[in-house]
Write a protein that holds these residues in place. Structure first.
Motif, PDB file in Angstrom:
ATOM      1  N   TYR A   1      43.068   6.486  98.674  1.00  0.00           N
ATOM      2  CA  TYR A   1      44.046   6.488  99.408  1.00  0.00           C
ATOM      3  C   TYR A   1      45.298   6.626  98.386  1.00  0.00           C
ATOM      4  N   ILE A   2      45.061   6.289  97.049  1.00  0.00           N
ATOM      5  CA  ILE A   2      46.272   6.476  96.246  1.00  0.00           C
ATOM      6  C   ILE A   2      46.466   7.798  95.995  1.00  0.00           C
ATOM      7  N   CYS A   3      45.937   8.630  96.399  1.00  0.00           N
ATOM      8  CA  CYS A   3      46.087  10.339  95.925  1.00  0.00           C
ATOM      9  C   CYS A   3      47.308  10.651  97.034  1.00  0.00           C
TER      10      CYS A   3
ATOM     11  N   SER B   1      43.371  -0.073  95.208  1.00  0.00           N
ATOM     12  CA  SER B   1      44.229  -0.236  94.038  1.00  0.00           C
ATOM     13  C   SER B   1      43.309   0.624  92.902  1.00  0.00           C
ATOM     14  N   CYS B   2      44.439   1.288  92.465  1.00  0.00           N
ATOM     15  CA  CYS B   2      44.028   2.172  91.179  1.00  0.00           C
ATOM     16  C   CYS B   2      43.355   1.254  89.815  1.00  0.00           C
ATOM     17  N   GLY B   3      44.120   0.202  89.997  1.00  0.00           N
ATOM     18  CA  GLY B   3      43.825  -0.566  88.766  1.00  0.00           C
ATOM     19  C   GLY B   3      44.427  -0.473  87.280  1.00  0.00           C
ATOM     20  N   GLN B   4      45.477   0.288  87.456  1.00  0.00           N
ATOM     21  CA  GLN B   4      46.372   0.473  86.149  1.00  0.00           C
ATOM     22  C   GLN B   4      47.066  -0.723  85.853  1.00  0.00           C
ATOM     23  N   CYS B   5      47.646  -1.206  86.828  1.00  0.00           N
ATOM     24  CA  CYS B   5      48.669  -2.223  86.482  1.00  0.00           C
ATOM     25  C   CYS B   5      48.049  -3.667  86.772  1.00  0.00           C
ATOM     26  N   THR B   6      48.395  -4.473  86.058  1.00  0.00           N
ATOM     27  CA  THR B   6      47.814  -5.810  86.049  1.00  0.00           C
ATOM     28  C   THR B   6      48.209  -6.630  87.517  1.00  0.00           C
ATOM     29  N   PRO B   7      49.510  -6.825  87.660  1.00  0.00           N
ATOM     30  CA  PRO B   7      49.951  -7.371  88.902  1.00  0.00           C
ATOM     31  C   PRO B   7      49.138  -6.617  90.277  1.00  0.00           C
ATOM     32  N   CYS B   8      49.040  -5.435  90.232  1.00  0.00           N
ATOM     33  CA  CYS B   8      48.460  -4.867  91.502  1.00  0.00           C
ATOM     34  C   CYS B   8      46.991  -5.264  91.450  1.00  0.00           C
ATOM     35  N   ARG B   9      46.335  -4.767  90.313  1.00  0.00           N
ATOM     36  CA  ARG B   9      44.825  -5.122  90.214  1.00  0.00           C
ATOM     37  C   ARG B   9      44.447  -6.439  90.551  1.00  0.00           C
TER      38      ARG B   9
ATOM     39  N   ARG C   1      56.875  -4.443  90.241  1.00  0.00           N
ATOM     40  CA  ARG C   1      56.586  -4.584  88.921  1.00  0.00           C
ATOM     41  C   ARG C   1      55.443  -3.475  88.447  1.00  0.00           C
ATOM     42  N   THR C   2      55.356  -2.773  89.402  1.00  0.00           N
ATOM     43  CA  THR C   2      54.308  -1.653  89.096  1.00  0.00           C
ATOM     44  C   THR C   2      54.653  -0.208  88.966  1.00  0.00           C
ATOM     45  N   ILE C   3      53.539   0.326  88.546  1.00  0.00           N
ATOM     46  CA  ILE C   3      53.765   1.860  88.455  1.00  0.00           C
ATOM     47  C   ILE C   3      54.223   2.639  89.775  1.00  0.00           C
ATOM     48  N   CYS C   4      53.486   2.079  90.943  1.00  0.00           N
ATOM     49  CA  CYS C   4      53.639   2.984  92.243  1.00  0.00           C
ATOM     50  C   CYS C   4      53.783   1.579  93.047  1.00  0.00           C
ATOM     51  N   ALA C   5      54.214   1.979  94.243  1.00  0.00           N
ATOM     52  CA  ALA C   5      54.445   1.037  95.398  1.00  0.00           C
ATOM     53  C   ALA C   5      53.327   0.667  96.268  1.00  0.00           C
TER      54      ALA C   5
HETATM   55  S1  SF4 Z   1      50.566  -0.129  91.488  1.00  0.00           S
HETATM   56 FE1  SF4 Z   1      49.672   0.452  89.517  1.00  0.00          FE
HETATM   57  S2  SF4 Z   1      47.377  -0.243  89.782  1.00  0.00           S
HETATM   58 FE2  SF4 Z   1      48.592  -0.429  92.072  1.00  0.00          FE
HETATM   59  S3  SF4 Z   1      47.834   1.587  92.818  1.00  0.00           S
HETATM   60 FE3  SF4 Z   1      50.040   1.835  91.871  1.00  0.00          FE
HETATM   61  S4  SF4 Z   1      49.607   2.764  89.829  1.00  0.00           S
HETATM   62 FE4  SF4 Z   1      47.607   1.825  90.560  1.00  0.00          FE
END
Ligand code: SF4
Ligand code: FMN
Ligand code: FES
Lengths: 430, 157
Positions: free
Chosen positions: A168-170, A341-349, A385-389
């Motif tokens: 989905y993240i793509c 979740s792609c796992g890059q950002c702690t708040p999201c993961r 607080r994260t890289i993407c929405a």
């Molecule tokens: S918010 Fe961060 S961890 Fe969540 S999908 Fe986007 S880039 Fe990945």
């Protein structure tokens, strides 16, 4: 009011997907027209028409195009055909029924932004749509609509299809770029925005399938005529994918600003006999849910839904009637975001994991009323607080389902079963 | 030791030249390998691709692991993927996959003893107006009922 078929006028015609069928309906006429214009003239038209991106965020398309730096660097155009937002199925129909429409819209857009190379990034599961597109692209090359010196204009353009492989993240534009570059499909920090540094760090325009196809009709009808549909801030028509508890789910093209109530009752044939509307998710599962009362007041445009603290999103409308359990549906949604979740950002993961875990513990009958507040607190901390929405997209359903349907959550916790269905969901998910 | 057919190798070679960067050929090549390897990608396959493409195996593996459509374990001849996102759940897809697994005597993700089927839950596949739906290998089957789903599976060749 009723459906207004601009994009979808010829979709019932099976021949429309072939180049000859498309040409028979004046296909590629607007490409001919565009190639005689100045590229900047087209950008101005798209700006004045007020076209807004149909992929989710509703960003003004003409404005996005004018962010490209004028530094002589090669530019890329990417069509976002990843269509992963749950309950969205309009791009698939567009590509399967009218591949040449997308191709024509893309060549015109590529000419406007002076790009020599474009890709359609299509989700991997759409094998059939990708096949249809590949055949159509070949036809377009054969007719001289693609390749070197298109129709003698001096403009050259190559177009290719690239298939994703299930993520989905793509669909997030920078995740898509990573994926196309042969990396894991992880989003990149913005700024720089793709318009400045995108695919291979070159200026890149990313637009949704429907956005790119719409450009044709702005050229055909002109700004004034185009703006006759829709509202001041949301001009034009839009495709809505309606699913769930209506008699006739499907894709419907209506002017933006269309009353949601009419869409449900007229186009979609209303609810099933004896059922009452309970809630509507108006823009894909990332969009905050509306209560029935809100839904009956809503019009389907960017500004009305924003005022209701929800969003138009991808145009996926899910109708939920009074036989549905909101505690169950939220579990389906939290599972999805946790999985994606792609796992890059702690708040999201971590956050998506917690949301899912807490909802599961409610399902299993192991939660206390305090957990409802914990759930909302976790969601609140995931926003902005994260890289993407995606992180926000996961938080928003929680922050709307819980306050709007709190008594269902409290009942479930108290009684260990669904208030609506009288059953427990402990076993239903894995 | 896994090896692609000569057509398969030619495909990978042409993909390596097709895009601006050769790494973009990883996804299409993994698809090809998966198809020729009976529906999944083994560590052996990754090693083989690494040599063929002249890209480090770790780099290929990273892409392989990221995407759900690449199978990390063997699957049956027919990979039955039942959508269990919102619209399909509302139309009974969870009950459907549970019943199918029960009928075929497997857990989700397992291969039936005749090697014909694997059942998995997947996320929304963009066919929500015709829920519930399932994708069997590359083909969508939409607007299912329990009976029609069983019949489709029975008749697969
Ligand atoms: S918010 Fe961060 S961890 Fe969540 S999908 Fe986007 S880039 Fe990945
Ligand atoms: C998690 C996430 C998923 C997205 N998925 C899609 C998608 O499947 N299709 C799409 O067109 N846009 C999607 N978007 C929006 C894109 O990032 C981007 O804004 C859009 O493709 C721009 O095109 P538009 O301006 O024409 O809408 C997604 C965004 C996020 C944050
Ligand atoms: S919810 Fe199942 S196909 Fe969309």
């Amino acid at each position: 009011m009723a459906e207004v078929k601009i994009l979808t006028e010829h979709y019932h015609d099976d021949n429309y997907r072939t180049v000859d069928g498309y040409l028979a309906k004046n296909g590629y006429e607007m490409l001919k027209k565009a190639l005689k214009m100045q590229p900047t003239e087209i950008i101005t038209l798209v700006k004045d028409a007020g076209l807004r991106g149909r992929g989710g965020a509703g960003f003004p398309t003409g404005m996005k195009w004018s962010f490209l730096p004028n530094n002589g660097e090669e530019r890329y155009l990417l069509c976002n055909a990843d269509e992963g937002e749950p309950c969205t199925f309009k791009d698939r129909m567009m590509m399967e029924r009218a591949p040449h429409q997308l191709i024509e819209g893309m060549i015109i857009s590529a000419f406007a932004v002076q790009s020599k190379k474009s890709y359609i990034y299509i989700r991997g599961e759409y094998f059939y749509a990708a096949d249809v597109l590949r055949k159509a692209i070949k036809e377009a090359y054969d007719k001289g609509f693609l390749g070197k010196n298109i129709l003698g204009s001096g403009f050259s353009h190559d177009l290719d299809v690239y298939c994703g492989a299930g993520a989905y993240i793509c669909g997030e534009e920078t995740g898509m770029i990573s994926s196309l570059e042969g990396l894991k499909g992880q989003p990149k920090l913005k700024p720089p925005f793709p318009a400045v540094k995108g695919y291979l760090a070159k200026p890149t325009v990313v637009n949704n399938v429907e956005t790119l196809a719409s450009v044709i009709y702005i050229l055909r009808d002109g700004v004034q005529e185009y703006r006759k549909n829709g509202t001041e801030k949301s001009p034009g028509t839009k495709l809505f994918s309606v699913s769930g508890d209506v008699m006739k789910p499907g894709n419907y093209e209506v002017p933006l600003g269309y009353p949601l109530k009419d869409l449900i009752e007229k186009e979609c044939g209303g609810l099933k006999p004896g059922r009452k509307l309970k809630a509507v998710i108006p823009g894909g599962t990332s969009a905050p849910v509306l209560t029935a009362e809100e839904a009956y007041k809503a019009t389907m445009d960017y500004e009305c839904l924003a005022n209701m603290k929800s969003m138009l999103g991808s145009g996926a409308i899910t109708i939920i009637d009074d036989t549905r359990c909101m505690v169950d549906l939220l579990g389906v949604i939290t599972h999805f975001y946790h999985h994606e979740s792609c796992g890059q950002c702690t708040p999201c993961r971590e956050g998506t994991g917690w949301l899912n875990k807490i909802v599961r513990s409610i399902h299993a009958g192991n939660a206390t009323v305090n957990d409802i507040d914990t759930l909302c607190k976790v969601a609140d901390n995931m926003k902005g607080r994260t890289i993407c929405a995606l992180s926000d997209a996961a938080a928003l359903p929680v922050l709307s389902f819980v306050p709007k349907f709190r008594s269902e959550f409290e009942y479930y916790i108290r009684e260990g079963k669904s208030q609506v269905r009288g059953i427990s969901y402990a076993q239903m998910h894995h | 030791m896994f090896k692609l057919s000569s057509d398969g190798e030619a495909f990978v070679q042409s993909e390596l030249k097709r895009y601006e960067t050769k790494e973009s050929a990883i996804i299409p090549s993994l698809y090809r390998v998966q198809k020729e390897n009976g529906g999944w990608v083994s560590p052996d396959c990754i090693q083989y691709l690494s040599t063929l493409m002249d890209i480090p195996a770790s780099r290929i593996n990273e892409v392989f692991q990221f995407y759900t459509m690449f199978n990390k374990e063997p699957v049956g001849k027919f990979h039955v993927q039942v959508c269990c996102n919102v619209a399909c759940c509302m139309a009974g897809s969870r009950e459907m996959i549970d019943k199918l697994c029960e009928d075929y005597g497997v857990e989700e993700g397992e291969v039936t003893s005749d090697k014909r089927f694997t059942f998995t839950r997947v996320e929304c596949l963009g066919a929500c107006d015709k829920a519930p739906m399932m994708q069997v290998n590359e083909t969508y089957h939409e607007g299912l009922t329990m009976d029609s789903a069983k019949k489709i599976l029975r008749e697969l060749k």
